[in-house]
Design a protein around this motif. Structure first.
Motif, PDB file in Angstrom:
ATOM      1  N   SER A  54       3.089   4.930   5.394  1.00  0.00           N
ATOM      2  CA  SER A  54       4.309   5.030   4.582  1.00  0.00           C
ATOM      3  C   SER A  54       4.896   3.645   4.348  1.00  0.00           C
ATOM      4  O   SER A  54       4.678   2.707   5.136  1.00  0.00           O
ATOM      5  CB  SER A  54       5.338   5.936   5.266  1.00  0.00           C
ATOM      6  OG  SER A  54       5.708   5.407   6.529  1.00  0.00           O
ATOM      7  N   GLU A  61       5.539   5.395  -6.123  1.00  0.00           N
ATOM      8  CA  GLU A  61       5.655   4.312  -5.141  1.00  0.00           C
ATOM      9  C   GLU A  61       5.524   2.952  -5.819  1.00  0.00           C
ATOM     10  O   GLU A  61       6.268   2.010  -5.501  1.00  0.00           O
ATOM     11  CB  GLU A  61       4.576   4.464  -4.075  1.00  0.00           C
ATOM     12  CG  GLU A  61       4.789   5.616  -3.126  1.00  0.00           C
ATOM     13  CD  GLU A  61       3.594   5.808  -2.215  1.00  0.00           C
ATOM     14  OE1 GLU A  61       3.810   6.167  -1.045  1.00  0.00           O
ATOM     15  OE2 GLU A  61       2.453   5.618  -2.667  1.00  0.00           O
ATOM     16  N   ARG A  84      -3.443   1.243   4.159  1.00  0.00           N
ATOM     17  CA  ARG A  84      -3.881   2.568   3.729  1.00  0.00           C
ATOM     18  C   ARG A  84      -5.394   2.671   3.602  1.00  0.00           C
ATOM     19  O   ARG A  84      -6.057   1.769   3.108  1.00  0.00           O
ATOM     20  CB  ARG A  84      -3.248   2.915   2.367  1.00  0.00           C
ATOM     21  CG  ARG A  84      -1.809   3.357   2.513  1.00  0.00           C
ATOM     22  CD  ARG A  84      -1.297   3.986   1.245  1.00  0.00           C
ATOM     23  NE  ARG A  84       0.096   4.381   1.441  1.00  0.00           N
ATOM     24  CZ  ARG A  84       0.866   4.852   0.477  1.00  0.00           C
ATOM     25  NH1 ARG A  84       0.390   5.008  -0.739  1.00  0.00           N
ATOM     26  NH2 ARG A  84       2.117   5.190   0.740  1.00  0.00           N
TER      27      ARG A  84
END
Length: 291
Positions: A18, A55, A267
């Motif tokens: 996140s 995002e 990620r």
């Protein structure tokens, strides 16, 4: 015209992937304090490939708001779909970015005439300066100097990030378009030679960990101080090598966590840096008193 060191900003993340907004705010202040000349969020180094559109746009907004006019912000707006690239470029304009950096479409490998049509379409759709980005080692498609020249008279296309690391190629691009668009390096180890040849600056991964050093190096090159800048780049060489010991931004995120600038979140499909590289990166950082 923007000159000097432009940081290809990482996107800070928590261990679960996140986004870490507090760390992002801190990085903006870190770069302004230490002389970075412009900030480029959500490019390749910012893991744009694994951020959602929401995002992606939220990071641009956060950086623009936090910078608050103290530095130019060039938003990553590239995509391998022309429609998506137009959408991201439009969002960047609405969010207050000063320009958008758009990479050559990856994977689908358009021919040179397709690249021309792609970038012409973005420029026609959005009234925001468009910076081209050529990095064939990541995209699988190479935008040839003649193609750049064909795009140089498009009003909205004002710059190119040339990241091949081939200085003869860079000199040819500068010869063809240097009077019509700014040429920036996208390769830290060779950026000084591109600037000495007439480039305007460097879009840098290394600047994430050494912003003042990269700013100072760019200024030496812009001033034409060839001997001094080559000596400085020799000193920086181990750090550049460390930042690319694995796929970018794996090593630079590890280094920034080691400096306490953020957590080492990344990620999938990227993963944290292999521990076998840690001594090499740490040694380079200690040599420049970064840790």
């Amino acid at each position: 015209m923007i000159t000097g060191s432009i940081v290809a900003l990482v996107t800070p993340m928590h261990s679960d992937g996140s986004l870490d907004w507090e760390a992002l705010d801190g990085l903006v202040e870190f770069h302004i304090k230490h002389g970075t000349d412009a900030i480029l969020p959500v490019g390749t180094t910012g893991e744009s490939a694994t951020l959602s559109t929401e995002e992606h746009c939220a990071v641009i907004k956060r950086v623009v708001d936090k910078v608050a006019g103290r530095r130019p912000v060039i938003a990553g707006t590239g995509a391998n779909s022309t429609a998506e690239a137009i959408e991201l470029h439009q969002e960047a304009k609405q969010l207050g970015a000063d320009a958008g950096l758009s990479v050559t479409p990856y994977y689908n490998k358009p021919p040179q005439r397709g690249l021309i049509k792609h970038f012409e379409a973005i420029a026609a759709a959005v009234d925001l300066p468009l910076w081209l980005y050529n990095v064939p080692g990541r995209t699988g498609v190479d935008m040839l100097p003649e193609t750049v020249a064909a795009l140089a008279d498009v009003e909205q296309i004002t710059a190119i990030k040339e990241a091949t690391g081939d200085i003869d190629r860079a000199r040819k691009v500068i010869e063809l378009v240097g009077d019509r668009m700014a040429v920036y390096s996208g390769d830290d180890p060779t950026c000084h030679e591109l600037i000495l040849a007439g480039g305007k600056g460097n879009i840098s991964v290394t600047a994430n960990v050494a912003p003042k050093l990269m700013h100072d190096m760019c200024m030496l090159a812009l001033d034409g101080k060839a001997d001094e800048v080559r000596a400085m780049q020799e000193t920086l060489a181990p750090l550049h090598a460390g930042m690319f010991c694995e796929s970018n931004p794996v090593p630079v995120k590890w280094a920034m966590a080691r400096m306490g600038l953020m957590k080492n979140g990344i990620r999938l499909p990227l993963v944290e840096m292999d521990v076998r590289y840690a001594p090499k990166v740490e040694l380079a950082m200690k040599g420049l008193e970064l840790i």
